[in-house]
Design a protein around this motif. Structure first.
Motif, PDB file in Angstrom:
ATOM      1  N   GLN B   6       0.867  -1.185   0.000  1.00 13.59           N
ATOM      2  CA  GLN B   6       0.000   0.000   0.000  1.00 13.59           C
ATOM      3  C   GLN B   6       0.895   1.224   0.000  1.00 13.59           C
ATOM      4  N   CYS B  23      -4.548  -0.919  -2.890  1.00 14.24           N
ATOM      5  CA  CYS B  23      -3.603  -1.904  -2.364  1.00 14.24           C
ATOM      6  C   CYS B  23      -3.466  -3.021  -3.378  1.00 14.24           C
ATOM      7  N   GLY B 102      -1.888  -3.584   5.057  1.00 13.88           N
ATOM      8  CA  GLY B 102      -0.942  -2.745   4.362  1.00 13.88           C
ATOM      9  C   GLY B 102      -0.385  -1.709   5.325  1.00 13.88           C
TER      10      GLY B 102
END
Lengths: 115, 111
Positions: B6, B23, B102
């Motif tokens: 991310q 992501c 993430g």
């Protein structure tokens, strides 16, 4: 009870001391999780309980870390002989095993600073 | 390679803009996809989750999952200054309760 409660919110300790954190999950939730979050990173899984049974532990959970959930209600996370690298936000989450959806709700966290 | 990637941003947009947060993930076993919002020094707050591929809408928020490309998106319409926070994507496999997060994207919505 409207959410996951964690105590204390902040803890400053000297290196080498032991610390214990408490988590009270949402009352009807049977699953409880511990995560650790460092600055600029997402939470990392540590361990989780289904009722009182500890079902999964991450390799991040070294021998100095121990978690318990007696009677399947609140949980404690203890860190022995703290190190500076243990400084982080420790997050607790809980979920209800409905349709096996991992819909976890987090508490506000305990911020640990090891000096 | 991390299992969930991310872009940490920061991302700054004017009030009223459409925000796109994304992501990618590497594990094809992941089945559940979550978006959390985290304000500074607070715990993550679950915004929404989707199962497998497809879209899900909740008010100004829309989550999309494309399993063929292993791509997760969150769209925020009519962004507000109160949307300023870090947005975390998370995922897990069927039968698993361990979320993989993430790094989070820090969003600022400028009035």
């Amino acid at each position: 009870d409207t959410g996951v409660s964690q105590n204390p919110r902040h803890k400053i300790t000297k290196r080498g001391q032991n610390v214990t954190f408490r988590c009270d999950p949402i009352s009807e939730h049977n699953r409880l999780y511990w995560y650790r979050q460092t600055l600029g990173q997402g939470p990392e899984f540590l361990t989780y309980f289904q009722n009182e049974a500890q079902l999964e532990k991450s390799r991040l959970l070294s021998d100095r870390f121990s978690a318990e959930r007696p009677k399947g209600s609140f949980s404690t996370l203890e860190i022995q002989r703290t190190e500076q690298g243990d400084s982080a936000m420790y997050l607790c989450a809980s979920s209800y095993d409905r349709d096996r959806v991992p819909e976890a709700f987090f508490g506000q966290g305990t911020r640990l600073t090891v000096v | 390679q991390k299992e969930v990637e991310q872009d940490p941003g920061p991302l700054s947009v004017p009030e009223g803009a459409i925000v796109s947060l994304n992501c990618t993930y590497s594990n094809s076993a992941f089945q559940y996809f979550m978006w959390y919002r985290q304000y500074s020094r607070k715990g993550p707050e679950l915004l929404m989750y989707t199962y497998s591929s497809g879209n899900k809408e909740d008010g100004r928020f829309t989550a999309q999952v494309d399993k063929s490309s292993k791509y997760i998106s969150l769209f925020i319409r009519d962004s507000q200054p109160s949307d300023s926070a870090t947005y975390l994507c998370a995922t897990t496999g069927a039968g698993s309760y361990q979320l993989t997060f993430g790094k989070g994207t820090k969003l600022s919505v400028i009035p």
